[in-house]
Design an enzyme around this catalytic site. Sequence first.
Site, PDB file in Angstrom:
ATOM      1  N   ILE A  14     113.807 -10.720  24.737  1.00  0.00           N
ATOM      2  CA  ILE A  14     114.515  -9.607  25.335  1.00  0.00           C
ATOM      3  C   ILE A  14     115.445 -10.520  26.233  1.00  0.00           C
ATOM      4  O   ILE A  14     114.955 -11.332  27.200  1.00  0.00           O
ATOM      5  CB  ILE A  14     113.860  -8.889  26.127  1.00  0.00           C
ATOM      6  CG1 ILE A  14     113.027  -8.008  25.236  1.00  0.00           C
ATOM      7  CG2 ILE A  14     114.741  -7.659  26.876  1.00  0.00           C
ATOM      8  CD1 ILE A  14     113.715  -7.025  24.117  1.00  0.00           C
TER       9      ILE A  14
ATOM     10  N   HIS B 235     109.701   2.970  38.248  1.00  0.00           N
ATOM     11  CA  HIS B 235     110.370   4.001  39.274  1.00  0.00           C
ATOM     12  C   HIS B 235     111.643   3.298  39.461  1.00  0.00           C
ATOM     13  O   HIS B 235     111.820   1.999  39.588  1.00  0.00           O
ATOM     14  CB  HIS B 235     109.533   4.071  40.151  1.00  0.00           C
ATOM     15  CG  HIS B 235     109.531   3.163  41.448  1.00  0.00           C
ATOM     16  ND1 HIS B 235     110.262   2.819  42.275  1.00  0.00           N
ATOM     17  CD2 HIS B 235     108.372   2.151  41.538  1.00  0.00           C
ATOM     18  CE1 HIS B 235     109.784   1.859  42.979  1.00  0.00           C
ATOM     19  NE2 HIS B 235     108.890   1.310  42.528  1.00  0.00           N
TER      20      HIS B 235
ATOM     21  N   ASP C  48     106.071  -2.192  37.591  1.00  0.00           N
ATOM     22  CA  ASP C  48     106.498  -2.016  38.877  1.00  0.00           C
ATOM     23  C   ASP C  48     106.578  -3.265  39.667  1.00  0.00           C
ATOM     24  O   ASP C  48     105.395  -3.771  39.990  1.00  0.00           O
ATOM     25  CB  ASP C  48     105.727  -0.807  39.289  1.00  0.00           C
ATOM     26  CG  ASP C  48     106.035  -0.374  40.699  1.00  0.00           C
ATOM     27  OD1 ASP C  48     106.912  -1.080  41.624  1.00  0.00           O
ATOM     28  OD2 ASP C  48     105.545   0.728  41.461  1.00  0.00           O
TER      29      ASP C  48
ATOM     30  N   GLU D   9     109.268   7.631  43.816  1.00  0.00           N
ATOM     31  CA  GLU D   9     107.799   6.797  43.816  1.00  0.00           C
ATOM     32  C   GLU D   9     107.522   6.290  45.263  1.00  0.00           C
ATOM     33  O   GLU D   9     106.207   6.672  45.514  1.00  0.00           O
ATOM     34  CB  GLU D   9     107.909   5.826  42.802  1.00  0.00           C
ATOM     35  CG  GLU D   9     106.551   4.994  42.369  1.00  0.00           C
ATOM     36  CD  GLU D   9     106.451   3.994  43.482  1.00  0.00           C
ATOM     37  OE1 GLU D   9     105.303   3.268  43.199  1.00  0.00           O
ATOM     38  OE2 GLU D   9     107.219   3.606  44.285  1.00  0.00           O
TER      39      GLU D   9
END
Length: 471
Positions: free
Chosen positions: A34, A115, A190, A161
């Site tokens: 990626i 989030h 996160d 969040e």
Amino acid sequence: MRKRTLLTPLVLAALTTAGLTIAPPAASAAGPDISVTNTKAHLDQLQSIANANGGNRSTGKPGYKASVDWVKAKLDAAGYTTTVQPFSTSSGTSYNLVADLPGGDSSSVVMFGAHLDSVSVGPGINDNGSGSAGVLETALAYAASGQTPRNHVRFGFWGAEELGLLGSTYYVGQLTSGQRSAIKSYQNFDMIASPNIGYFVYDDNAAGTDVRDDFTAYYDRKGIPWEYVDVQGRSDHAAFRSNGIATGGIFSGAESTKTSAQAGKWGGTAGRPFDACYHRSCDTITNLDLTALDVNVDAIGAMVWTYAVKDYGTTPPPTAGNLLANPGLESGAVSWTGTSGPITSSTSRPAHSGAWKMWLGGNGSATTESEQQTVTIPAAAATARLSFWGRFDTSETDSTVYDTLKVQVVSSGVTTTLAAYSNVGADATWLQRSFDLSSYRGKSVSVRFVVTEDSSLQTSFVVDDTALTTT
């Protein structure tokens, strides 16, 4: 990320697998490379959005809605079906953004999320622009890869969040029992680029041990030490976990202090927080470890590619548009059988798309290599067509045939060669080849690629983006 407490060094030492022999990960855990460059560009954009909107992207402020709108536009352009889900908070209206990739079995959903909101005092680039950007770039790469997922793939970007996990809790609470039971796993990202980096793997869900073990296998393959962490339900996996859904995730550390032992294996500075700018105004675009970001976005990719084709025992192989499973090879050797080694992400030969391809030959020695996959062509199909992209290069210099690739179909014990290619006229540019298989309707067939090389100079036959489609 909300305030959390890491496990003590003593407990971590008891849980870590350091020094143990761990089996190598399955090929399906390999995943693609990626782009960290693209991921960093997404973070630059989130910083720009914060700069233009009072220095933050927090719930109830215009910077958060601008972040949602920007991410939604990227996913819409990539072909996702997106849903913006508003909900009320003490700071004003917030929004979840949910993106579904068309296709896959809707009774078997694999989900990945992060989030998107920041705290009110800063732009939240590590917490949690890093996780959001990593999930976004992986979603875009998966859509562009041409994969046909076995399972239905869904991504979530959660609001509020930082106010108490409100967005993800609202999302799960709005699902019917059937919709919740369809979600086979949820993976959470996160904070994945903390500047004083740590590599932590969630270990707080007994139902999610497969997810946990796939993450640790990824880090083992990369040669990166890791530690388990119990995040104590303090991020967006909590609502999924409390409803019996297998969860997992990775974490790069927040306000807790790095120990000398951790600095010894990960580098960085002992006695300092993993992220000294956690929940502060200095959590800006400069508050990142880009090497860690690169490692961890690849981890997200490995999990998306793996879980998109994971067999949960009830989902049939993908048939929508392409009868072949893992047609672009991005899940490694999954669904293909034959010689060990030709399905590879080696950079010595390019893939047509993604990172993985089938590289047959190229040895310069007397060898035979093959890969095949068996499918059933529906009797009700009007037509059936096999296609693939091929790139062939050779070191042979004359017009004698030394090395060959045969494209074959095997049905009822009969082998039919559809085409044969050789070192003669080998073209190192990508070309698509296509064959009519309509005569095999109603039959089980094995699609087979076979290369025979002689003992002299090499010829490489690279195959990618296969398809067996029906109408």
